[in-house]
Scaffold this motif. Sequence first.
Motif, short mmCIF file in Angstrom:
data_model
loop_
_atom_site.label_atom_id
_atom_site.label_comp_id
_atom_site.label_asym_id
_atom_site.label_seq_id
_atom_site.Cartn_x
_atom_site.Cartn_y
_atom_site.Cartn_z
N UNK A 47 46.57 35.03 43.47
CA UNK A 47 45.15 34.74 43.24
C UNK A 47 44.38 34.71 44.56
N UNK A 48 44.94 34.07 45.58
CA UNK A 48 44.27 34.01 46.87
C UNK A 48 44.15 35.41 47.49
N UNK A 49 45.23 36.19 47.39
CA UNK A 49 45.20 37.56 47.96
C UNK A 49 44.15 38.40 47.24
N UNK A 50 44.11 38.32 45.91
CA UNK A 50 43.13 39.09 45.14
C UNK A 50 41.72 38.61 45.48
N UNK A 51 41.54 37.30 45.63
CA UNK A 51 40.22 36.77 46.00
C UNK A 51 39.76 37.35 47.34
N UNK A 52 40.66 37.38 48.32
CA UNK A 52 40.30 37.92 49.63
C UNK A 52 40.00 39.41 49.57
N UNK A 53 40.79 40.15 48.78
CA UNK A 53 40.56 41.59 48.63
C UNK A 53 39.21 41.84 47.99
N UNK A 54 38.95 41.16 46.88
CA UNK A 54 37.69 41.37 46.16
C UNK A 54 36.50 40.92 47.00
N UNK A 55 36.67 39.76 47.69
CA UNK A 55 35.57 39.27 48.53
C UNK A 55 35.23 40.28 49.62
N UNK A 56 36.26 40.87 50.24
CA UNK A 56 36.00 41.86 51.28
C UNK A 56 35.32 43.10 50.71
#
Length: 879
Positions: A112-121
Amino acid sequence: MKEKAIIPRIPKAFFKWYCRRDRYEELHGDLEEFYYERIAEMGLAKARFRYFLDVLRCFQPYAWKKTKGIQNSIINRPMLYNDLKSSIRILNRNRSYALINVLGLSIGIICCLAIFLIVRMETSFDNFHAKADRIYRLVTHKETSNGFSASASSFYPAAKTLMNDFPDIENALVTEYYDGGIISITDPDSSHVRRFMEDTGIGFATSSFFQVFDFELLRGNENNVISNPNSVALSESIAKKYFGDDNPIGKTIRLDNTLDLEVTGIYEDFPSNTDIPFHTMIISFESIREVSQFANLESWNIQLSSIQTFVLLPENYDHEQLEIQLSGFSEKYLDLSEYKSFNFILQPLPEIHTDERYSNYYQLPVSIESMKSLMLIGLLIILTACINFINLSTAQSLKRGKSIGIRKVLGSNKSGLVAHFLMETSIIVLVSLAISFASMGLVLDLLQKFLNFSAPIHFSMSGELMIFAGIIFLLVVVTAGLYPAFIISRFHPLQVIKSRFVHEIRGGFNLRKALIVVQFVISQALIIGVIIVSQQISYFSKSDPGFEKEHILTIPLPENDTRKTTLLKNELGNSPLVVSSSFAMSEPMTEGDLSGYYNCEEKGITKELVALKFADEDYAETFGIELLAGRSRKNTDSVKNVLVNEAFVHRLGIMDPRDAIGMKFQMSGRDRTIIGVVRNFNTQTFHKKINPMLIGSLPGYYYTGGVKISGKNVTETLQHIRKSWEKVFPEYIFDYEFYDKTISRYYEGEQRVSVLFRIFSFISIFISCIGLFGLVTFMAEQKEKEIGIRKVLGATIRNIIMLFSREFVIMIAIALIISTPIAWYLMNNWLSDFAYRITINPALFIGAGVLTLVLTIITVGYKSYRAAMVDPVNTLKDE
């Protein structure tokens, strides 16, 4: 600055809600004083974050409002402390239970954290501009007889004319992406020439570029840094690369041995999250005349994908009203007789990166659907981890029945038991969060090794990330902790102590089965998605595009000199390792086609669109394009003799290509004669269908060369090609790329989605297997005496394994029935973006069910086999 320094509203409102009135002014006064001191010390963003943390730290009993019954509330310090110690002891005593839950939740939270960072970027591109909400890109929507098309390509005079016709517009600028080139720098003392090959990042822009966009100028004035012809601003890293520590202002560089440029500014290197690709240098727009044959800056007849126009609107300006007015603007300056409709549209700057309707210079945007799919996968992964937690918690409750009953007998009420179990859940989630944060840096490094993200993704403890982690914490605690807590707290103490409480949680068992079915639905849907995405990507690589791509090198041509290209072709042909060579405006498949309109009165066709390929007579042979009828072009042919593809012939109503030979049509006011028909080939990616196309001759506009090699002694072949190049173009740097690599780059977005699907789908399935393993472990402990009795009565190991596996097989079958229509709908929508796509095979769904069954049997079978191997004497000796 005063507006930015306002106390953050949400944390302040939260503080006011919980803080007692008699202490509010004192406590909040201190917080406010700290806040303004930190703004001066560390900046606004960090000060806001620290203020948020201070508000949380003050959430203590001494600051709470006094309410009736506060002493009996479940939230008091002694009880919390007691529950904390008790929870730690229980988790320590049930280490396997805690370990399985921590492992599953940690993996889920990391994803979830990795996907959040990917999507945020990916969704943060160009949001950092202060005026981002007022900057729009001018794009066009067109409809012709061939259908609808949307394009970001623009016209040279668009920005200037918009400013003249609409005085309310605050600013407008036009840019042109030049891509790369040779930069030459001559030492004035020694006359020594240093040359640098820049593959990308060179652009032209009008003087208002630095006034509209927030790219910081380190040297130079933003109002006039590139206002004069032949002036250039360099990025900070490029300036250091060319001139070291010397001051570059006033020095001269030369672009492609054609254009001398004076350095008038240095700008800070662009951040990674911008779609403006001028990370090397920005040249004054007037200078484009000297390097581009198309650069008529007053002409509305040229619309190129390399040209883009941006508009800055005043605050509170209605951009939709301006779009309506732009209809008259297009009618005023463009010949719209060839269009059914033509509209200028204003596209918000922050949407450029994820709007797939338009290209971004020559880059492909990131699919917003892919981002949504990633977020959905993240939700499914954390849901899977929560399901594991619920199942294991309710199963574990059977072992803890007596302790729960004793707690109730000693006076624990329902709210106290709920608080106790939520404390256990909170400890597990907090440990999982700690492990996740500790692992994120390594996880992102591994992801970026396998994936080519639009921008590097860095792990840092930002306010957004902390808030997101807090949301995950609350969601997991509530989702995974509340149901088991309420189920367990509902036990009747006497029945629990007498071990007659199994039927009390029968509903819990039914829910657990339902949750396992949900897990299987998620796993099967993800397996189906992975298979379909992989098959579509494989289809791209294995399908015949209608031309050859292996053993072909593409080389950019620095000059459009026919004499030099003829000499180069002769030099290349001197080696038997070179099969053939050709020079053209572009390769067979490119990211954008040049197009024009043709008429064929004989067939009743007026102003229809046709894709254009301009190339020499060896084009079809070099790229292996099959000739179906007629003959290939010769170097003695006039420009009126052309080759066309099957789609063109079929549009004329001719089914047999031989019948089209000799037919005439009109284009650009001249007659054209069809001398040959080639097999259809993909001029663009498989996302788009093959349209009518012609191949003609236009030697002055050849920008690329294709060299077909034998594939033997590749190193020797490359040396020969390099020597031939340097003999003809000694002042330029040799550069090349294998054409199959160029084509694979067109599908990087899909390949990235495929890899992400595989990674996160595997993780989701792995989490499910962890949960199943833990559940079967507790089932085996619960049924150990039953297994012992069955073995004494003659049951085999196979019978014991079937005892555990039977109900899981039924649940997999139910999950397959549910997941099949869901997966088919979602993947069919995804495939609809491709003009050429695979057909979804029904066997895929059965295969997903079989794969889930195999994984389940392996997971369940191992533990059930271990349970079956236990000597029944050891399990029955206490009876």
